[in-house]
Motif scaffolding. Structure first.
Motif, mmCIF file in Angstrom:
data_model
loop_
_atom_site.group_PDB
_atom_site.id
_atom_site.type_symbol
_atom_site.label_atom_id
_atom_site.label_comp_id
_atom_site.label_asym_id
_atom_site.label_seq_id
_atom_site.Cartn_x
_atom_site.Cartn_y
_atom_site.Cartn_z
ATOM 1 N N ALA A 1 1.755 -25.293 -9.493
ATOM 2 C CA ALA A 1 2.093 -26.055 -10.703
ATOM 3 C C ALA A 1 1.259 -27.327 -10.897
ATOM 4 O O ALA A 1 0.857 -27.630 -12.037
ATOM 5 C CB ALA A 1 3.579 -26.385 -10.704
ATOM 6 N N PRO A 2 0.962 -28.106 -9.801
ATOM 7 C CA PRO A 2 0.227 -29.368 -10.047
ATOM 8 C C PRO A 2 -1.074 -29.175 -10.828
ATOM 9 O O PRO A 2 -1.408 -29.979 -11.714
ATOM 10 C CB PRO A 2 -0.054 -29.880 -8.628
ATOM 11 N N ALA A 3 -1.808 -28.082 -10.535
ATOM 12 C CA ALA A 3 -3.077 -27.850 -11.265
ATOM 13 C C ALA A 3 -2.808 -27.644 -12.760
ATOM 14 O O ALA A 3 -3.536 -28.167 -13.621
ATOM 15 C CB ALA A 3 -3.786 -26.619 -10.694
ATOM 16 N N VAL A 4 -1.740 -26.913 -13.045
ATOM 17 C CA VAL A 4 -1.427 -26.641 -14.457
ATOM 18 C C VAL A 4 -0.964 -27.928 -15.143
ATOM 19 O O VAL A 4 -1.369 -28.218 -16.278
ATOM 20 C CB VAL A 4 -0.344 -25.546 -14.573
ATOM 21 N N ILE A 5 -0.159 -28.710 -14.419
ATOM 22 C CA ILE A 5 0.327 -29.978 -15.004
ATOM 23 C C ILE A 5 -0.870 -30.873 -15.334
ATOM 24 O O ILE A 5 -0.928 -31.497 -16.387
ATOM 25 C CB ILE A 5 1.302 -30.677 -14.031
ATOM 26 N N ALA A 6 -1.877 -30.888 -14.436
ATOM 27 C CA ALA A 6 -3.070 -31.711 -14.682
ATOM 28 C C ALA A 6 -3.846 -31.206 -15.894
ATOM 29 O O ALA A 6 -4.497 -31.975 -16.607
ATOM 30 C CB ALA A 6 -3.968 -31.683 -13.444
ATOM 31 N N ALA A 7 -3.791 -29.900 -16.127
ATOM 32 C CA ALA A 7 -4.572 -29.329 -17.241
ATOM 33 C C ALA A 7 -3.848 -29.462 -18.588
ATOM 34 O O ALA A 7 -4.449 -29.236 -19.639
ATOM 35 C CB ALA A 7 -4.859 -27.848 -16.965
ATOM 36 N N MET A 8 -2.552 -29.809 -18.551
ATOM 37 C CA MET A 8 -1.783 -29.817 -19.795
ATOM 38 C C MET A 8 -2.339 -30.807 -20.822
ATOM 39 O O MET A 8 -2.481 -30.462 -22.005
ATOM 40 C CB MET A 8 -0.303 -30.146 -19.517
ATOM 41 N N ALA A 9 -2.651 -32.030 -20.365
ATOM 42 C CA ALA A 9 -3.113 -33.047 -21.323
ATOM 43 C C ALA A 9 -4.406 -32.597 -22.016
ATOM 44 O O ALA A 9 -4.478 -32.576 -23.260
ATOM 45 C CB ALA A 9 -3.285 -34.375 -20.622
ATOM 46 N N PRO A 10 -5.445 -32.204 -21.259
ATOM 47 C CA PRO A 10 -6.654 -31.737 -21.967
ATOM 48 C C PRO A 10 -6.405 -30.510 -22.847
ATOM 49 O O PRO A 10 -6.973 -30.394 -23.936
ATOM 50 C CB PRO A 10 -7.657 -31.414 -20.850
ATOM 51 N N MET A 11 -5.501 -29.618 -22.390
ATOM 52 C CA MET A 11 -5.227 -28.432 -23.215
ATOM 53 C C MET A 11 -4.594 -28.845 -24.542
ATOM 54 O O MET A 11 -4.927 -28.323 -25.601
ATOM 55 C CB MET A 11 -4.309 -27.456 -22.480
ATOM 56 N N GLN B 1 -10.184 -26.177 -18.132
ATOM 57 C CA GLN B 1 -10.656 -25.072 -17.281
ATOM 58 C C GLN B 1 -11.030 -25.578 -15.881
ATOM 59 O O GLN B 1 -10.732 -24.930 -14.878
ATOM 60 C CB GLN B 1 -11.856 -24.397 -17.941
ATOM 61 N N LYS B 2 -11.635 -26.772 -15.856
ATOM 62 C CA LYS B 2 -11.998 -27.351 -14.559
ATOM 63 C C LYS B 2 -10.739 -27.646 -13.753
ATOM 64 O O LYS B 2 -10.670 -27.379 -12.542
ATOM 65 C CB LYS B 2 -12.793 -28.640 -14.779
ATOM 66 N N ALA B 3 -9.753 -28.227 -14.459
ATOM 67 C CA ALA B 3 -8.505 -28.585 -13.761
ATOM 68 C C ALA B 3 -7.792 -27.343 -13.223
ATOM 69 O O ALA B 3 -7.109 -27.402 -12.189
ATOM 70 C CB ALA B 3 -7.591 -29.340 -14.720
ATOM 71 N N LEU B 4 -7.976 -26.221 -13.899
ATOM 72 C CA LEU B 4 -7.289 -24.986 -13.490
ATOM 73 C C LEU B 4 -8.072 -24.169 -12.457
ATOM 74 O O LEU B 4 -7.648 -23.073 -12.067
ATOM 75 C CB LEU B 4 -7.019 -24.099 -14.715
ATOM 76 N N ALA B 5 -9.173 -24.751 -11.982
ATOM 77 C CA ALA B 5 -10.033 -24.008 -11.052
ATOM 78 C C ALA B 5 -9.284 -23.494 -9.816
ATOM 79 O O ALA B 5 -9.547 -22.381 -9.346
ATOM 80 C CB ALA B 5 -11.225 -24.867 -10.657
ATOM 81 N N PRO B 6 -8.309 -24.280 -9.246
ATOM 82 C CA PRO B 6 -7.637 -23.772 -8.027
ATOM 83 C C PRO B 6 -6.730 -22.558 -8.281
ATOM 84 O O PRO B 6 -6.294 -21.926 -7.321
ATOM 85 C CB PRO B 6 -6.768 -24.970 -7.585
ATOM 86 N N ILE B 7 -6.422 -22.250 -9.519
ATOM 87 C CA ILE B 7 -5.509 -21.134 -9.809
ATOM 88 C C ILE B 7 -6.240 -19.810 -9.562
ATOM 89 O O ILE B 7 -7.295 -19.565 -10.142
ATOM 90 C CB ILE B 7 -5.055 -21.178 -11.292
ATOM 91 N N ASP B 8 -5.667 -18.972 -8.677
ATOM 92 C CA ASP B 8 -6.318 -17.677 -8.434
ATOM 93 C C ASP B 8 -5.670 -16.587 -9.276
ATOM 94 O O ASP B 8 -4.671 -16.841 -9.963
ATOM 95 C CB ASP B 8 -6.310 -17.325 -6.943
ATOM 96 N N ARG B 9 -6.251 -15.381 -9.226
ATOM 97 C CA ARG B 9 -5.789 -14.323 -10.125
ATOM 98 C C ARG B 9 -4.396 -13.778 -9.790
ATOM 99 O O ARG B 9 -3.778 -13.101 -10.587
ATOM 100 C CB ARG B 9 -6.802 -13.188 -10.192
ATOM 101 N N GLU B 10 -3.896 -14.113 -8.534
ATOM 102 C CA GLU B 10 -2.564 -13.658 -8.137
ATOM 103 C C GLU B 10 -1.488 -14.656 -8.557
ATOM 104 O O GLU B 10 -0.290 -14.354 -8.505
ATOM 105 C CB GLU B 10 -2.500 -13.482 -6.604
#
Lengths: 97, 915
Positions: free
Chosen positions: B162-172, B181-190
Motif C-alpha cells: 500500500a505505501p507505494a500506491v499511497i505515494a502515487a496517489m497525489a501525482p495520479m 509510474q515511478k512511485a509504483l515501481a515496487p509493485i510487482d505483477r502478483e
C-alpha cells in the motif's frame, strides 16, 4: 482560408504584424529538423494569409471549387490534444457513466 | 401492479403450503439459480420459518439477498439495495467460513469498512486471497480509506504494497502519470495493486500517443478494476480512425479542442449535398462553430455558411434552405454580405447589378479606405474572371443587364457600350484601386483585345504597370506583345531593351527579345531590306537564347539564301551538316515550313522579286530540294528514340506564329517515313495524334491506330484507340450514323480514369471536326438529338430578341450602326493606293468588331452565328452590307486579323478569310 488562421492559433481578424510574430514564434518552436510536418503546415498557413489582399479576399469572397475539402480542412485545423486528467476525474467520469 | 404482486405472493403461499421442507428448499434453490431472487427469497423465508434456524437455509437466504441487492443496485434503487444488504447481513455466515467465491461476493457487496473487517476475520483462519485483495485494492483506490488496512495483517500483500500506491496517489490525481509510474515501481505483477500500476502505465503511453502500447497494458486489466469500463473504451483508440473518433466522442474529457468537429462537419456536408436538410442544421452548425472557435463562433459560422452555399450551388439545389439557415445564425450585416456574395457568383441574371450591390455594402464592412479599395478591386477582378469563363447564356444575361450598367457603371468603371472594352474597363478600374493586384494584371493581359481602342486601353494600363513596378520585366514583355500586334516592331524592341535592363538574366526576357528581333528580321527580309535584317539576326544570335537558338540559325540560313543569294546546297553543307542529327532534322523541317509559307503567301510579284534576290545557281524548287534532303537525313537518323521524335514532330509554340505561319512539322516526317509513328509507344502516341492531326495525314494516322489495335493488350489503350479509330473514320466518311452509335457505345463502355482520358481525347479532337460533330466531340455526347439542338438555338435567339421581340434584334437594335467607311471604300476604293485602301479597310474591321461587341455576339457559339447568318435573307439590307464588306477582303490578307465571330458572319466559317 479560416483554417490557416486556426493552424497558426490566430483570430480570423489578426493583423499583419500579429500574423508575422506568431509565425516566427511557431517556427522557432517547431523547427524543420525536429518537427518537419508541423513546420510545413505552419509555413503553408502563413504563406496563405500573409498578404493583406488574400486576407481581404478571404473575408469577402470565398468561392472555391472544392468547398467540401475546405470545410474538412477547417474541421482538422484546430488540433485535438489529449487533455491531462487525474485519477479523480477518471473515477468520477466512470461513476457518472 | 401491487395487486398483481400480492396475488402472485398469495398463490405461491397456497402452493407452497402443501410442499415438504425439502421440496420448499429445493424449489427456492431453483428460483435462485433461475435469477428469480424475489421468489427465491419468499420460498426460503417460509422454509426458514418452518425449519427453524438452519445453516443451509441461512446460507441460501444470504445468497438470495446478496443477488437481490446487486439486482436492485443495478436498477439504480440504491436505498432499497442498502436495506436488502442489511437483511443479507442477518443471514451472513461467519467470514472465516467463506468459500473463495463467497468471499469475493461478500467483498464486492459490503461497504469497504465491513468488507475489510470481514477479510481480517477471514485471514485469521485462512491464507491471503489474491483475487479478494485485488477487489479490496480497487475499493481502496476509490475510497482512499487507507487506515482500514490496519485490520489486516502487516505481511498481507494488500497492506505491504500500500505505501507505494499511497505515494502515487497525489501525482495520479494531478494527472502526473509519469511520476506516479515511478512511485509504483515496487509493485510487482502478483500484487493486488498490479492493475493500478498497469493502468498508470497505460495512461503514460496514452499521453505519449503510443496507443498500441496503451492498448497492450489495458488488455491486462481485470474486470474487477474500478476503471475497467473506461479502459475497455480507451483500448479502441488503437483500432483505426473511425474507432478513434468514436472513443473521442465517448470520452470527451480526455481531449481538448474540437473533439467531434470532423464528424460534425461530415454530417453538415452531407446535409448540404442533400440540399433539403440544411434548414434543420442550425444547432449542429452553431455547436461546431463554437467548438472550433469558442470566442468568435459567428465568424466561423459565416465561413462555413459561405462554403455550404457553394456546395448547394454546385449541386444545383435551390438556395431557400441555405438562406433560411443563414438568417437564423448570422446578424443582418453578415447575412446581407453573404447573400450578395452569392448573387455575385451565381451571376444570376444581372451580373453587373449583383457586383454593384455587393460593392455598395463594402463601406460598412471595411471602414479603412485602403482596405475598401482592395476589396472593391477584388470584386471587380472576380466579376471579370467569372464573365470571362461564363457560358454564352450568362454572357447574354450580362448584355441585358442595362440597369446594372446605369446604376453601377461608375462603381464598376464601365464607360463604353462595347463588351470587349467593358471587361477591360472593369479590370483597369480594379488596377486603379489596387495597383499591386497581380491577378488583375494577369487578367488584363489575357482578355481578348481585337479592336484598336481595346489594344490602346491595355497598352496604357500596361504602361502604368511598367512604371508602378520599375524592376519587373513582365509588364514590358506584355507591352512588347501588344506592339507586335500593332506591327510596331521598333517600339517593341525598345520596350524589350528596357525589360533586359530590368532583368538581364531572365530567360523569358532573353527569349522574348530574341523573338522580337527575329520578327523584325523576317519582316525586313520580306521587304527586301537586308541592311536591316542582317544586324537584327546578329543581335538575336548574340543574346544567346537557348530556346531560340535553332530558330535564329534557321532564319540566318533563310536570310543568306533569300537576301544574300547564297547557294542553298552550300548553305546546307556549312550550316546544317555539321550539326547533330536531331538538330539537322529540326532545321530542315523549319526551313521547309518557312519556305512553304513563302510560296503560299507571296504574291506573284513578290515571288519574282524573291527569285531575283537569290541570284543563284539555286535549285528551281528549293522546297523539293529540301524535302529530298530531309528524307535522306531522316533515313540516316533511324536510331532516334520516341521522345526525340515526339519533340521533333510536335507543333511549334503559338508564340512563334509571327515568324512561322505553318507550325506543324509532323506531316513532313510522316510523308518522308510513313511508318514513323509506329516508333512511338502507344501511351505517348494517343494524346499526340490530336496535336498533329491534319487532313493530309489522317489516313497514315488511321493506319497506325489500326495497327496498334491488333497488338495492344491493355484494355484501356484498346478502348482509347477504338475511339480514335471511329473518330478518324467519321472525319473521313462524314454522316455515317453507324459510327456515331459506335462512338456512343464506346463512351458509355469506358469507366473511371479511362473515360476521363477518352473525354479529354474527344475534346482535343473537336478542333479537327466541324459543325455538329465538333460539338458532339466537345460535349463528349454522341446522342444529342437534333431537336434539342434546334431548341437550344431557339432559346438563344429568343434571348437575343427579347428586347425587341424579333429574332433579328441585334441587327435591328443597331440600325443606326452605320459603316461609314464602307461607303468611302465602295465609292473611292478603286482610286486609292494599296496602302491607303488597307488602312481604311483596317478601320472598317475595327468598326465591324465593335459592332460585334455591341450586338453581344462576342463569345457566341459558332453554330449560332452561322444560324444567324442563315436567318438573314438576300432582301435584308444588313445582308447586303455584310456581302459588300466581305468582298472588300477578297484581294487582301487582312482577313486573317478578323475575329472568329467576324469571320463566321462575313465568310460563313471561322476558317475562311475571304469569300
Amino acid at each position: 482560408m479560416l483554417e490557416h488562421f486556426f493552424v497558426l492559433g490566430l483570430r480570423p481578424d489578426a493583423g499583419a504584424s500579429e500574423i508575422r510574430n506568431r509565425y516566427l514564434e511557431l517556427v522557432k518552436k517547431y523547427s524543420p529538423e525536429q518537427s518537419p510536418r508541423e513546420f510545413r503546415r505552419i509555413n503553408a498557413a502563413y504563406e496563405a494569409i500573409k498578404e493583406k489582399r488574400e486576407r481581404i479576399a478571404h473575408q469577402i469572397l470565398s468561392l472555391d471549387k472544392r468547398p467540401e475539402e475546405s470545410l474538412r480542412q477547417l474541421a482538422r485545423a484546430r488540433p485535438v490534444q489529449r487533455r491531462r486528467v487525474g485519477l479523480k476525474t477518471l473515477l468520477q467520469a466512470q461513476k457518472e457513466e | 401492479m401491487a395487486k398483481k404482486k400480492k396475488n402472485k405472493k398469495s398463490s405461491i403461499k397456497k402452493t407452497v403450503k402443501n410442499l415438504s421442507l425439502e421440496q420448499m428448499i429445493a424449489r427456492g434453490k431453483g428460483e435462485l439459480e433461475a435469477g428469480r431472487y424475489r421468489d427465491a427469497l419468499d420460498l426460503l423465508k417460509m422454509a426458514d420459518k418452518q425449519a427453524g434456524p438452519s445453516e443451509a437455509v441461512h446460507a441460501l437466504l444470504y445468497q438470495a439477498y446478496l443477488r437481490r441487492e446487486a439486482q436492485l443496485r443495478e436498477k439504480g434503487l440504491i436505498e432499497e439495495a442498502d436495506i436488502v444488504r442489511q437483511q443479507a447481513a442477518e443471514y451472513m455466515p461467519p467470514p472465516e467460513q467463506f468459500s473463495p467465491e463467497g468471499l469475493l461476493e461478500y467483498l464486492k457487496t459490503f461497504p469497504l469498512e465491513e468488507a475489510m473487517a470481514g477479510y481480517g476475520r477471514y485471514l485469521a483462519h485462512n491464507g491471503s486471497d489474491g483475487a479478494a485483495e485485488a477487489v479490496l485494492a480497487g475499493q481502496l483506490l476509490c475510497c482512499r480509506q487507507w487506515a482500514l488496512l490496519d485490520q489486516v495483517d502487516e505481511e498481507t500483500p494488500l497492506r505491504r504494497d500500500a505505501p507505494a500506491v499511497i505515494a502515487a496517489m497525489a501525482p495520479m490525481d494531478q494527472g502526473q502519470w509519469e511520476a506516479a509510474q515511478k512511485a509504483l515501481a515496487p509493485i510487482d505483477r502478483e500484487s493486488p495493486y498490479a492493475a493500478v500500476r498497469l493502468f498508470c502505465g497505460a495512461m503514460v503511453a496514452f499521453y505519449r500517443e503510443n496507443d498500441r502500447r496503451m492498448a497492450r497494458a489495458l488488455d491486462l486489466i481485470p474486470p474487477d478494476f474500478p476503471l475497467y469500463d473506461l479502459a475497455q473504451t480507451l483500448k479502441s483508440l488503437n483500432r483505426g480512425k473511425e474507432a478513434a473518433q468514436a472513443v473521442r466522442t465517448e470520452l470527451p474529457f480526455l481531449w481538448e479542442g474540437p473533439v467531434t468537429a470532423e464528424a460534425d462537419m461530415e454530417r453538415l456536408i452531407r446535409k448540404a449535398e442533400q440540399g433539403n436538410k440544411l434548414a434543420g442544421a442550425k444547432r449542429l452548425l452553431w455547436n461546431l462553430a463554437q467548438s472550433l472557435d469558442p470566442e468568435a463562433p459567428q465568424q466561423v459560422c459565416f465561413y462555413i455558411l459561405s462554403k455550404l452555399g457553394d456546395i448547394c450551388q454546385q449541386q444545383g439545389h435551390p438556395p431557400g434552405q441555405w438562406r433560411q439557415l443563414t438568417r437564423s445564425l448570422l446578424d443582418e450585416k453578415s447575412t446581407r454580405l453573404l447573400f450578395r456574395k452569392n448573387e455575385l457568383f451565381t451571376l444570376s441574371h444581372k451580373p453587373f447589378s449583383g457586383a454593384g450591390r455587393f460593392i455598395e455594402i463594402l463601406e460598412q464592412w471595411f471602414p479603412d479606405p485602403d482596405d475598401r479599395d482592395i476589396a472593391h478591386a477584388q470584386v471587380l477582378v472576380q466579376l471579370v474572371s467569372s464573365l470571362r469563363h461564363a457560358d454564352p447564356l450568362t454572357l447574354y444575361a450580362a448584355n441585358t443587364d442595362r440597369s446594372g450598367l446605369e446604376n453601377y457603371g461608375e462603381l464598376l468603371g464601365i464607360e463604353s457600350q462595347s463588351r470587349e472594352l467593358q471587361l477591360l474597363e472593369i479590370i483597369t478600374k480594379a488596377l486603379e484601386l489596387d495597383p499591386d493586384n497581380r491577378r488583375a494584371y494577369e487578367l488584363l493581359t489575357s482578355l481578348p483585345r481585337y479592336s484598336r481602342p481595346a489594344k490602346k486601353r491595355v497598352e496604357s494600363a500596361l504602361d502604368r504597370m511598367r512604371q508602378h513596378f520599375p524592376r519587373d520585366p513582365l509588364p514590358c514583355l506584355d507591352l512588347a506583345r501588344i506592339c507586335y500586334e500593332k506591327n510596331a516592331f521598333r517600339q517593341a524592341e525598345k520596350v524589350l531593351k528596357e525589360a533586359m535592363e530590368r532583368a538581364p538574366h531572365d530567360n523569358r526576357v532573353i527569349d522574348q527579345h530574341a523573338l522580337s528581333l527575329l520578327i523584325a528580321a523576317e519582316k525586313n527580309i520580306r521587304r527586301h531590306k537586308p541592311h536591316l535584317s542582317g544586324p537584327d539576326l546578329e543581335k538575336a544570335e548574340s543574346l544567346g537564347s537557348h530556346r531560340m537558338a535553332l530558330f535564329v540559325a534557321q532564319k540566318q540560313i533563310l536570310f543568306a539564301y533569300i537576301s544574300l543569294g547564297r547557294d542553298l546546297e552550300t548553305l546546307m553543307r556549312e550550316q546544317v551538316d555539321p550539326r547533330p542529327g536531331v538538330e539537322q532534322l529540326r532545321l530542315l523541317s523549319l526551313m521547309i515550313l518557312d519556305l512553304q509559307s513563302w510560296d503560299l503567301e507571296e504574291s506573284e510579284k513578290g515571288a519574282q522579286q524573291m527569285k531575283l534576290d537569290s541570284k543563284a545557281k539555286n535549285p528551281p524548287d528549293p522546297v523539293h530540294f529540301l524535302k529530298k534532303r530531309f528524307a535522306r537525313t531522316l533515313k540516316d537518323a533511324n536510331g532516334l528514340g520516341a521522345q526525340e521524335l515526339l519533340q521533333l514532330m510536335a507543333p511549334l509554340d503559338d508564340t512563334l506564329a509571327p515568324i512561322y505561319s505553318h507550325r506543324n512539322p509532323a506531316p513532313l516526317f510522316i510523308r518522308a517515313d510513313p511508318g514513323i509513328l509506329s516508333r512511338i509507344d502507344t501511351e505517348s502516341a494517343i494524346p499526340f495524334y490530336p496535336r498533329i492531326l491534319t487532313p493530309s495525314i489522317r489516313q497514315p494516322i488511321l493506319k497506325d491506330v489500326q495497327g496498334r489495335r491488333k497488338s495492344v493488350r491493355s484494355e484501356k489503350f484498346n478502348q482509347l484507340l477504338a475511339f480514335l479509330e471511329m473518330v478518324l473514320k467519321y472525319l473521313s466518311d462524314k454522316g455515317n450514323a453507324g459510327l456515331l452509335e459506335q462512338l456512343q457505345g464506346l463512351s458509355e463502355e469506358a469507366q473511371g480514369p479511362t473515360r476521363e482520358e477518352m473525354r479529354r481525347l474527344s475534346r482535343n479532337l473537336a478542333e479537327h471536326a466541324q459543325g455538329e460533330f465538333a460539338e458532339r466531340l466537345e460535349a463528349f455526347d454522341f446522342q444529342i438529338p437534333d431537336l434539342s439542338r434546334q431548341e437550344m438555338i431557339d432559346v438563344i435567339l429568343d434571348r437575343i430578341a427579347s428586347e425587341e421581340g424579333d429574332a433579328e434584334a441585334p441587327f435591328d437594335e443597331n440600325e443606326d450602326f452605320s459603316f461609314d467607311i464602307l461607303d468611302i471604300l465602295l465609292e473611292h476604293g478603286d482610286r486609292m493606293t494599296k496602302e491607303t485602301f488597307e488602312d481604311h479597310l483596317s478601320d472598317l474591321m475595327d468598326e465591324f468588331e465593335r459592332f460585334i461587341d455591341s450586338a453581344g455576339l462576342r463569345g457566341v457559339p459558332g453554330f449560332l452565328l452561322t444560324q444567324l447568318r442563315k436567318n438573314m435573307g438576300p432582301d435584308d439590307p444588313f445582308y447586303e452590307e455584310i456581302q459588300e464588306i466581305a468582298k472588300l477582303f477578297q484581294n487582301t490578307r487582312l482577313g486573317t486579323r478578323l475575329s472568329r465571330e467576324a469571320r463566321i458572319l462575313l465568310f460563313g466559317s471561322k476558317k475562311k478569310t475571304r469569300l
